[in-house]
Motif scaffolding. Structure first.
Motif: not given
Length: 430
Positions: A210-231
């Motif tokens: 929620k700290k990045h509610a106005d930053q959807p790309l950051i939210q997506e980066a956090l979720l996809l990164g924690q999901a292990g998909f960024c590597y």
């Protein structure tokens, strides 16, 4: 004739036997004043019964078995909890049984006393090869009984789902915003990926997102990164950008690795349901509402409201990709379909409301759930098809969820005698 012990329970509970000139196996006169209350926990099967044997009033418990010898087979002769049994109800008497103190327990043998209609109906019910066991009888079952059973099975289904939500309530110390967030992810897994989706939500707390509610790309980066998909070994520009942002915030928030790529299931999953695509859709939905639970409880009143809420367009990247760095052959519309939103209404919003209603002990939430389900079109699957085949057609999701509950809780395990429809089928003709 073969049957399970639950049949004897039903015979006693509904008194489906001839009680004229009733006697125990010892030829003592028997009169039944009160059958007692069925006990679904440890101990005798029926409590607070009242019978009269040879004009002597007895108050206590009733135990039910197929054969008298089952008393000893189950170890009741050494259990003081069964000393209060005043009558042993069996199909066949093959052995005298005693309490722990050595006193004999009066026994009622039902063999030869049960109404013939009941035996025939039971045999027809359990021996059918149809998926819906009571299909041969449905034409004679009153609509009110069918509806009553649909409602009961639906409530039991909601209780089951609510128990999963209440575990998250306990784990989050009653933080319903976090609970709603976790339940949303679990439901977005659409069964095949529900477990890793829930794991992802637990590892990427909503309060941080929620700290990045106005930053959807950051939210997506956090979720996809924690999901292990960024590597990815061969990353495109977007994947490189997400990885860079994720690495920065992972260190800032001291995030631990959440989900291994191997935990996600892609085999036998349609590309539109790939977890990578679903996470992209989740990021779009979450960017619309900084207060998820408060919005879902205060702003959603109809299925139309929910469709507006979930009508969030993911990043255009996902129109051309189904995984990071893996483009598709043609452009895809990644907006959630109406059918998918209906499923989320059924599996996400309704159980969440129901669980919250239980938590705050407010009955109106139950009616709100029922009203909402009646707005959603009937589901279509093999279970519903088995009901429709027998001319029992659902009108909406209230009906279909009840039908699924009947199938899973009663038809499949053949618990017909616990079902109101099965109980109605069993009874003798007047």
């Amino acid at each position: 004739m073969s049957f399970k012990e639950d049949f004897i329970h039903a015979l006693w509970k509904y008194q489906y036997f001839d009680k004229r000139g009733l006697t125990t196996v010892a030829d003592s006169e028997l009169e039944i004043k009160k059958i007692g209350f069925q006990n679904f926990h440890e101990g005798p099967d029926f409590s607070e019964a009242h019978i009269v044997i040879d004009k002597i009033d007895l108050f206590g418990n009733i135990e039910v078995h197929i054969r008298s010898s089952d008393w000893n087979a189950h170890g009741h002769e050494e259990d003081i909890n069964y000393d209060s049994v005043i009558l042993h109800v069996v199909w066949e008497h093959d052995q005298e049984v005693r309490r722990k103190d050595g006193t004999t327990i009066p026994t009622l043998a039902l063999k030869g006393k049960v109404f013939l209609d009941v035996l025939r109906n039971y045999q027809r019910l359990i021996n059918t090869r149809k998926q819906l066991l009571c299909s041969d009888f449905l034409d004679h079952v009153k609509p009110i009984i069918k509806f009553s059973m649909l409602e009961r099975a639906l409530v039991e289904r909601l209780h089951l789902k609510s128990s999963l939500i209440h575990k998250e309530v306990a784990a989050t110390a009653g933080d319903w915003e976090e609970v709603a967030y976790r339940w949303l992810f679990y439901c977005f897994g659409f069964k095949v990926n529900s477990t890793p989706m829930l794991k992802l939500a637990r590892a990427m707390p909503y309060r941080l997102l929620k700290k990045h509610a106005d930053q959807p790309l950051i939210q997506e980066a956090l979720l996809l990164g924690q999901a292990g998909f960024c590597y990815q070994s061969e990353a495109d520009d977007y994947t490189i950008f997400l990885k860079k942002e994720y690495e920065f915030y992972r260190k800032k928030y001291q995030l631990q690795e959440a989900v291994y790529p191997s935990e996600w299931r892609f085999m036998r999953v349609r590309p539109s349901n790939y977890p990578s695509v679903r996470i992209g859709q989740l990021a779009a939905v979450l960017s619309k509402s900084p207060g998820l639970f408060s919005f879902l409880t205060k702003k959603i009143h109809s299925i139309k409201d929910l469709m507006v809420f979930f009508h969030a367009k993911p990043n255009t990247y996902w129109e051309h990709h189904y995984q990071l760095s893996k483009p598709g052959l043609k452009r895809q519309n990644r907006l959630l379909s109406n059918q998918t939103i209906y499923l989320l209404g059924i599996n996400f919003i309704v159980p969440l409301w129901y669980a919250y209603g239980q938590f705050v002990d407010e009955a109106p939430w139950r009616e709100r759930c029922f009203d909402f389900l009646q707005e959603i079109p009937a589901e279509q699957n093999r279970i519903i098809a088995s009901f429709e085949k027998e001319d029992w057609s659902p009108e909406n999701a209230f009906d279909t969820q009840g039908m699924i509950g009947i199938h899973h809780g009663y038809c499949h395990p053949k618990k017909c005698l616990d079902c109101k429809i099965g109980q109605n089928v069993l009874r003798p003709a007047k």
